[in-house]
Motif scaffolding. Structure first.
Motif, mmCIF file in Angstrom:
data_model
loop_
_atom_site.group_PDB
_atom_site.id
_atom_site.type_symbol
_atom_site.label_atom_id
_atom_site.label_comp_id
_atom_site.label_asym_id
_atom_site.label_seq_id
_atom_site.Cartn_x
_atom_site.Cartn_y
_atom_site.Cartn_z
ATOM 1 N N GLY A 181 -12.641 -3.956 -0.723
ATOM 2 C CA GLY A 181 -11.455 -4.222 0.087
ATOM 3 C C GLY A 181 -10.424 -3.117 -0.028
ATOM 4 O O GLY A 181 -9.780 -2.739 0.959
ATOM 5 N N GLU A 182 -10.280 -2.570 -1.251
ATOM 6 C CA GLU A 182 -9.333 -1.472 -1.456
ATOM 7 C C GLU A 182 -9.831 -0.180 -0.803
ATOM 8 O O GLU A 182 -9.039 0.606 -0.273
ATOM 9 C CB GLU A 182 -9.085 -1.279 -2.948
ATOM 10 N N GLN A 183 -11.135 0.019 -0.791
ATOM 11 C CA GLN A 183 -11.676 1.170 -0.073
ATOM 12 C C GLN A 183 -11.387 1.058 1.419
ATOM 13 O O GLN A 183 -11.060 2.053 2.068
ATOM 14 C CB GLN A 183 -13.186 1.278 -0.316
ATOM 15 N N GLN A 184 -11.499 -0.152 1.938
ATOM 16 C CA GLN A 184 -11.179 -0.349 3.351
ATOM 17 C C GLN A 184 -9.705 -0.076 3.621
ATOM 18 O O GLN A 184 -9.346 0.542 4.633
ATOM 19 C CB GLN A 184 -11.538 -1.783 3.768
ATOM 20 N N ARG A 185 -8.843 -0.503 2.707
ATOM 21 C CA ARG A 185 -7.419 -0.209 2.847
ATOM 22 C C ARG A 185 -7.162 1.300 2.793
ATOM 23 O O ARG A 185 -6.291 1.811 3.503
ATOM 24 C CB ARG A 185 -6.624 -0.903 1.732
ATOM 25 N N MET A 186 -7.909 2.010 1.942
ATOM 26 C CA MET A 186 -7.787 3.467 1.899
ATOM 27 C C MET A 186 -8.111 4.075 3.259
ATOM 28 O O MET A 186 -7.412 4.974 3.746
ATOM 29 C CB MET A 186 -8.747 4.051 0.856
ATOM 30 N N ALA A 187 -9.201 3.601 3.859
ATOM 31 C CA ALA A 187 -9.616 4.126 5.160
ATOM 32 C C ALA A 187 -8.553 3.850 6.225
ATOM 33 O O ALA A 187 -8.269 4.701 7.077
ATOM 34 C CB ALA A 187 -10.956 3.515 5.566
ATOM 35 N N ILE A 188 -7.951 2.665 6.164
ATOM 36 C CA ILE A 188 -6.891 2.328 7.120
ATOM 37 C C ILE A 188 -5.658 3.187 6.864
ATOM 38 O O ILE A 188 -5.025 3.697 7.796
ATOM 39 C CB ILE A 188 -6.550 0.820 7.032
ATOM 40 N N ALA A 189 -5.316 3.369 5.577
ATOM 41 C CA ALA A 189 -4.156 4.195 5.230
ATOM 42 C C ALA A 189 -4.327 5.616 5.754
ATOM 43 O O ALA A 189 -3.385 6.211 6.304
ATOM 44 C CB ALA A 189 -3.958 4.213 3.714
#
Length: 221
Positions: A141-149
């Motif tokens: 989930g945090e990797q996905q947030r990184m991609a969105i960021a």
């Protein structure tokens, strides 16, 4: 904001990804692009940031014909568009901070602005405690947030996401969709490609459905 006029995409080996697609996405809209695997969703998204060009027809993004624009204009087009890829495309040897700030380096922002924007977007997405971690040290989930960021750090007019919740559990998927909704509420045009019909129904946004490269439906969820 985004207009497709009778767009067809044929590849040299004979495969046809899109056939006579005409659709209009308004500025500030939140739209789902859906359909089975192989329906043409990814090709549709790639047309918008000129990773693909139509074999025939016209794609207009923010009043620019993407197929006929000079090559020197393509980087300017892409600065207006944030893209969240299905496989994240994170840089494994860079930290969370470095992965996100890399996008600001590519467009040549001053170093102080790079840091400022990166800190702001990481705080907004709840990653400010992960600055010095590497991708393998954070959750999916945090990797996905990184991609969105990374997609948001350059403050794009348009945000595209290709199956952004496909590898997440239902609770995390709902959380990520809440982020996209918040982003859209600030005026960013959002297009999300997904085959998750339950999520689409819950969100209640406009849907463009593709089937074998053709639009089979375009309207409310």
């Amino acid at each position: 904001m985004i207009q497709f006029f009778h767009v067809t995409k044929k590849y040299t080996q004979g495969a046809v990804a899109l056939t006579d697609v005409s659709v209009h996405v308004e500025k500030g809209e939140f739209v789902f692009l859906t359909g089975p695997s192989g329906a043409g969703k990814t090709t549709f998204l790639r047309m918008i940031f000129r990773d693909e060009v139509p074999s025939s027809g016209q794609v207009v993004v923010n009043n620019q014909d993407v197929a006929t624009m000079p090559a020197r204009r393509v980087p300017y087009l892409r600065r207006q568009i944030g893209v969240v890829f299905q496989d994240f495309k994170l840089l494994p040897r860079k930290t969370v901070f470095e992965n996100v700030s890399f996008a600001t380096q590519v467009i040549g922002l001053p170093r102080r602005e790079q840091r400022s924007r990166t800190f702001q977007v990481l705080e907004m997405l709840g990653l400010n405690h992960r600055l010095h971690n590497f991708p393998e040290q954070v959750s999916g989930g945090e990797q996905q947030r990184m991609a969105i960021a990374r997609a948001l750090v350059n403050r794009p007019l348009i945000l595209l996401a290709d199956e952004p919740t496909g590898n997440l559990d239902p609770d995390l998927a709902q959380e990520i969709m809440g982020l996209f909704r918040d982003i859209n509420s600030h005026g960013t045009t959002v297009i999300i490609a997904t085959h998750d019909r339950d999520m689409i129904r819950r969100m209640g946004r406009r849907v463009i459905a593709l089937d074998h490269g053709r639009i089979s439906a375009a309207g409310a969820a």
